[in-house]
Design a protein around this motif. Structure first.
Motif, PDB file in Angstrom:
ATOM      1  N   MET A 127      23.885  -9.552   8.304  1.00 28.49           N
ATOM      2  CA  MET A 127      23.679  -8.199   7.797  1.00 28.49           C
ATOM      3  C   MET A 127      23.931  -8.153   6.291  1.00 28.49           C
ATOM      4  O   MET A 127      23.167  -7.531   5.539  1.00 28.49           O
ATOM      5  CB  MET A 127      24.605  -7.229   8.528  1.00 28.49           C
ATOM      6  CG  MET A 127      24.327  -7.096  10.010  1.00 28.49           C
ATOM      7  SD  MET A 127      25.587  -6.122  10.890  1.00 28.49           S
ATOM      8  CE  MET A 127      25.362  -4.503  10.142  1.00 28.49           C
ATOM      9  N   ALA A 128      24.996  -8.816   5.865  1.00 27.88           N
ATOM     10  CA  ALA A 128      25.312  -8.838   4.430  1.00 27.88           C
ATOM     11  C   ALA A 128      24.238  -9.587   3.653  1.00 27.88           C
ATOM     12  O   ALA A 128      23.836  -9.166   2.562  1.00 27.88           O
ATOM     13  CB  ALA A 128      26.680  -9.478   4.214  1.00 27.88           C
ATOM     14  N   ALA A 129      23.755 -10.696   4.214  1.00 28.58           N
ATOM     15  CA  ALA A 129      22.691 -11.463   3.553  1.00 28.58           C
ATOM     16  C   ALA A 129      21.451 -10.609   3.365  1.00 28.58           C
ATOM     17  O   ALA A 129      20.775 -10.678   2.331  1.00 28.58           O
ATOM     18  CB  ALA A 129      22.368 -12.709   4.374  1.00 28.58           C
ATOM     19  N   THR A 130      21.152  -9.789   4.349  1.00 27.06           N
ATOM     20  CA  THR A 130      19.993  -8.894   4.262  1.00 27.06           C
ATOM     21  C   THR A 130      20.167  -7.911   3.119  1.00 27.06           C
ATOM     22  O   THR A 130      19.232  -7.654   2.345  1.00 27.06           O
ATOM     23  CB  THR A 130      19.819  -8.124   5.586  1.00 27.06           C
ATOM     24  OG1 THR A 130      19.750  -9.056   6.665  1.00 27.06           O
ATOM     25  CG2 THR A 130      18.556  -7.288   5.560  1.00 27.06           C
ATOM     26  N   ALA A 131      21.360  -7.347   3.002  1.00 30.46           N
ATOM     27  CA  ALA A 131      21.634  -6.398   1.921  1.00 30.46           C
ATOM     28  C   ALA A 131      21.561  -7.078   0.559  1.00 30.46           C
ATOM     29  O   ALA A 131      21.044  -6.505  -0.410  1.00 30.46           O
ATOM     30  CB  ALA A 131      23.011  -5.763   2.125  1.00 30.46           C
ATOM     31  N   VAL A 132      22.052  -8.310   0.480  1.00 28.01           N
ATOM     32  CA  VAL A 132      22.034  -9.051  -0.789  1.00 28.01           C
ATOM     33  C   VAL A 132      20.594  -9.342  -1.215  1.00 28.01           C
ATOM     34  O   VAL A 132      20.248  -9.225  -2.399  1.00 28.01           O
ATOM     35  CB  VAL A 132      22.845 -10.357  -0.672  1.00 28.01           C
ATOM     36  CG1 VAL A 132      22.639 -11.229  -1.909  1.00 28.01           C
ATOM     37  CG2 VAL A 132      24.332 -10.042  -0.505  1.00 28.01           C
ATOM     38  N   ILE A 133      19.753  -9.724  -0.262  1.00 28.63           N
ATOM     39  CA  ILE A 133      18.336  -9.958  -0.578  1.00 28.63           C
ATOM     40  C   ILE A 133      17.732  -8.691  -1.186  1.00 28.63           C
ATOM     41  O   ILE A 133      16.947  -8.739  -2.144  1.00 28.63           O
ATOM     42  CB  ILE A 133      17.548 -10.348   0.695  1.00 28.63           C
ATOM     43  CG1 ILE A 133      17.858 -11.793   1.084  1.00 28.63           C
ATOM     44  CG2 ILE A 133      16.052 -10.163   0.484  1.00 28.63           C
ATOM     45  CD1 ILE A 133      17.137 -12.840   0.289  1.00 28.63           C
ATOM     46  N   GLY A 134      18.111  -7.540  -0.634  1.00 29.28           N
ATOM     47  CA  GLY A 134      17.620  -6.278  -1.172  1.00 29.28           C
ATOM     48  C   GLY A 134      18.020  -6.088  -2.628  1.00 29.28           C
ATOM     49  O   GLY A 134      17.227  -5.581  -3.446  1.00 29.28           O
ATOM     50  N   GLU A 135      19.233  -6.484  -2.977  1.00 31.65           N
ATOM     51  CA  GLU A 135      19.678  -6.380  -4.371  1.00 31.65           C
ATOM     52  C   GLU A 135      18.914  -7.347  -5.261  1.00 31.65           C
ATOM     53  O   GLU A 135      18.508  -7.003  -6.388  1.00 31.65           O
ATOM     54  CB  GLU A 135      21.186  -6.659  -4.460  1.00 31.65           C
ATOM     55  CG  GLU A 135      22.062  -5.632  -3.769  1.00 31.65           C
ATOM     56  CD  GLU A 135      21.911  -4.242  -4.360  1.00 31.65           C
ATOM     57  OE1 GLU A 135      21.707  -4.135  -5.599  1.00 31.65           O
ATOM     58  OE2 GLU A 135      21.981  -3.260  -3.599  1.00 31.65           O
TER      59      GLU A 135
END
Length: 788
Positions: A356-364
């Motif tokens: 989930m965190a990796a997904t958010a980081v990709i968004g950034e």
């Protein structure tokens, strides 16, 4: 001032001659009282006052040295340092300077003590404490006050001389180097100070043992929040320098160190040390990349500002950004392990947090302009990671994970599909705008997420068709992965791509991939595969290359025991069939009709309606090679069509009437066609809301069948008897009415048949049915038979 003199002298006099050694709690009180003198005003105002202050501070140092002299051990030194060191961090420069002067005096005394070598041996064995001492002294070498900077360096010189650091047997060489750095600190240029502490960090890193090094590194983090901006910046340089010299050694410290650095970032008030702290994490990542990423992704969501700053820094580093993207995408795709969390009687699933965190980081990362080259090159991989994440989260029923992935997908769309849209005409509006207006984002966050894929692929094929091969290649391994959500998403994507693909070789691969999914254990995957085969209708209009293979696969899936799969097979067959040539369809017509009849008998109104619709679709094959076969099948299913024009379900009822109207001309019977077209309306409103006199219609149909198709009566009676056991009471009632009229009209024409007695017996049995409508219809039918 005389009162202060008396107090200080009294304390000093008591300490010098005391024996045995003072207890620690008394020492603490003495030191606290002594350092109160650090609060005296600055000198330079009045000669007498200045002299008095200097004498008091001298006596304070004497008190401290007396305490050390009276109990000359490493422990005493470290305890005294711990009591004095808080003054090194005070915002008042005078406090810092006087504290350093006292420390310098203490170390000078220690060097001349009769048991100095024994004390220094103890200091060298206390590596953890040495590290903590250095961590308080080194940042002061960047202090705004030149006296503080130079005194701090001098104190460090005395400390390293006494310790005889590794590689320096007599300490002369390192002392000379420290002395040289001390003179350089006379400059007021911050860049010069930072260069000095960088050199100091290198000296220390090359000479201290691992215990001192690790203690120093961890303890220095406190200096990042120093009240003096320059000292906090100097701390950044020191930590960076230490890591650059011995970064390979800190593997075990990485989780702790990164955690401390992230915490420090929240408290740092100055821009320069904030940027420097982020740079420290980048330096650590160059040595221990995966560990750093794992710690960053373990931070609770939503991503805080500190993690975002670090991610932005790592993304802008050419040696790390590609690795970072690959690591994040790998986590998004592979880290889908779910855990059950029980709450009362309910069970909820939460997907592994790093994904989930990796997904958010990709968004950034997608919002960082400097990353445009890397993200462009990895378009298909990023797209796959995001869409597969949505599918996996949906399968795990993790709404938070799915929502987070959709938010990142929006950023992906804005990054790759927004700018090009603005160049388009109003004929092709922005994809983001379309998805906003039709609620696609909410659909993506629901179990029906795959319904959004057609819109995306339609836009993709228009604006990024050059990436189609790469996208297919990236997604292909996930068509057969163990994660159902990922297979569903992949198959949904392929099902739409097949419509727009202009590459013949890629088209073949897409079709074969879709066909391979027909045996998937997940019904949703099979449905998507069938939808893709239905979308081949666009291709089949131009070329019949896949016609036979597609028809065969769609027919085989009509036998699927899962209603949703069977229904999609019907829908796809309905799209494909009109695009196929007579040469392809004619040999399969009988098989098609048999399978449709089987599907029609299933207790699902959607299947019944669509199977009737398929009969209507094959009507145009009744004029070619398959004319005879179609007429034969119409005759064989005629009773079924007639009975269902009065079905209780409006959808089935409407489709039965349309099908009967479309097929009846194929029997080439004008009387029969006249009866059907005259009595059966195909107007939707009439069918749904109007009334229908089935008894009158059945009477007319029966009369025509007996008069013009008497040779088919055995077939019709056999068909009717099957419907006596229909699960729908209305159909049983309809069958009873039609049977009664057929027997009645046959008797009028003096046609006898062995089935008459069987039919009448069945009608008699139906009088005992629980359904009132069936009993009534059976009674009506028997009256028609016996009293007409």
């Amino acid at each position: 001032m005389r009162c202060w003199w008396q107090i200080v002298y009294s304390v000093w006099g008591s300490c010098v001659g005391l024996s045995p050694v003072l207890k620690q709690e008394i020492v603490v009180q003495v030191v606290k009282f002594a350092v109160k003198m650090f609060e005296l005003p600055a000198t330079g105002v009045d000669d007498d006052v200045d002299k008095a202050i200097e004498n008091i501070l001298t006596q304070v140092n004497n008190v401290l040295s007396a305490l050390l002299h009276n109990n000359a051990t490493a422990t005493t030194f470290f305890n005294l340092f711990a009591l004095l060191s808080p003054h090194l961090l005070l915002p008042t420069p005078l406090h810092r300077q006087r504290c350093l002067a006292s420390l310098h005096h203490l170390l000078s005394v220690l060097h001349t003590h009769p048991h100095a070598e024994m004390v220094w041996a103890g200091v060298r064995q206390s590596g953890t404490d040495v590290g903590k001492v250095l961590s308080k002294l080194m940042p002061r070498c960047c202090d705004v006050v030149v006296g503080v900077r130079q005194t701090a360096m001098a104190v460090i010189g005395l400390l390293v001389t006494g310790m005889r650091m590794k590689g320096e047997d007599d300490g002369v060489s390192i002392t000379s180097k420290v002395e040289e750095l001390k003179h350089i600190l006379e400059s007021n240029d911050l860049n010069v100070h930072l260069g000095v502490v960088n050199d100091l960090a290198t000296i220390v890193a090359q000479r201290v043992d691992s215990v001192v090094f690790h203690s120093l590194l961890i303890s220095l983090v406190d200096g990042l929040t120093d009240s003096v901006d320059q000292s906090a910046s100097g701390t950044c340089v020191i930590i960076n320098g230490l890591i650059q010299n011995r970064g390979q050694e800190i593997q075990e410290d990485v989780p702790t160190l990164i955690g401390l650095l992230l915490t420090a970032l929240k408290a740092i008030k100055f821009e320069m040390p904030m940027n420097g702290t982020v740079a420290i994490i980048r330096t650590i990542a160059r040595y221990h990349f995966e560990q750093v990423v794992d710690v960053l992704l373990a931070v609770p969501l939503p991503l805080n500002n500190e993690v975002i700053k670090v991610v932005q820094k790592l993304s802008r580093d050419e040696t790390l950004n590609t690795k970072l993207l690959q690591r994040l995408m790998s986590l998004m795709i592979t880290e889908n392990r779910a855990t059950n969390t029980m709450s009362g009687d309910a069970s909820t699933k939460t997907v592994h947090t790093p994904a989930m965190a990796a997904t958010a980081v990709i968004g950034e990362i997608l919002q960082i302009d400097e990353m445009s080259t890397q993200t462009d090159e990895m378009y298909s991989e990023i797209l796959a990671a995001i869409l597969l994440r949505i599918g996996a989260a949906a399968t795990d029923r993790n709404a938070s994970a799915q929502s987070g992935a959709v938010d990142t997908f929006r950023k992906f769309i804005e990054r790759f599909h927004h700018e090009k849209d603005e160049e388009k005409t109003t004929e092709h509006p922005s994809l983001v705008k379309q998805m906003d207006e039709n609620g696609s984002w909410q659909t993506l966050k629901s179990p029906d997420y795959s319904q959004m894929i057609p819109l995306f692929v339609s836009h993709f094929s228009r604006t990024h068709s050059d990436r189609m091969v790469a996208v297919f290649t990236t997604f292909l391994p996930y068509a057969s992965t163990g994660n159902e959500g990922q297979r569903i998403m992949t198959c949904a994507l392929f099902a739409e791509l097949v419509m727009y693909c202009q590459d013949v070789q890629l088209q073949h691969k897409l079709v074969q991939s879709l066909i391979a999914r027909m045996g998937d254990r997940c019904e949703a995957v099979r449905v998507m595969g069938l939808k893709g085969l239905g979308n081949l209708s666009v291709v089949l209009q131009k070329s019949g290359e896949f016609g036979s293979q597609t028809l065969s696969m769609l027919l085989s899936c009509l036998d699927d025991s899962v209603d949703s799969v069977c229904l999609q097979s019907l829908l796809s067959l309905k799209k494909v069939l009109p695009c196929l040539s007579d040469d392809v369809v004619a040999p399969a017509l009988i098989s098609i009709c048999i399978k449709l009849r089987t599907v029609f008998e299933r207790q699902n109104n959607d299947l019944r309606r669509e199977s009737l619709g398929m009969f209507e679709s094959i009507s145009h094959f009744g004029k070619g090679r398959g004319a005879g076969m179609i007429a034969e099948q119409v005759q064989g299913n005629l009773i079924s069509f007639v009975l269902h024009v009065n079905d209780e379900n409006a959808g089935v009822r409407l489709q039965a009437r349309r099908t009967l109207t479309a097929l009846i001309p194929l029997l080439e019977s004008e009387p029969l066609t006249t009866v059907v077209t005259g009595a059966v309306s195909t107007d939707e409103n009439v069918v749904i809301y109007g009334t229908f006199d089935f008894e009158s219609f059945a009477d007319s149909i029966a009369a025509v069948l007996v008069e013009h198709f008497s040779e088919q009566l055995p077939l019709h009676f056999s068909a009717i008897q099957l419907f006596f056991s229909s699960p729908w009471s209305v159909i049983r009632a309809n069958a009873a009415v039609l049977a009664g009229f057929l027997v009645s009209h046959a008797k009028k024409r003096r046609i006898n048949h062995q089935n008459f007695d069987t039919v009448c017996a069945a009608l008699t049995d139906m009088l005992r049915e629980s359904s009132a409508i069936v009993r009534r219809s059976a009674a009506f039918a028997l009256s028609s038979v016996h009293f007409d």
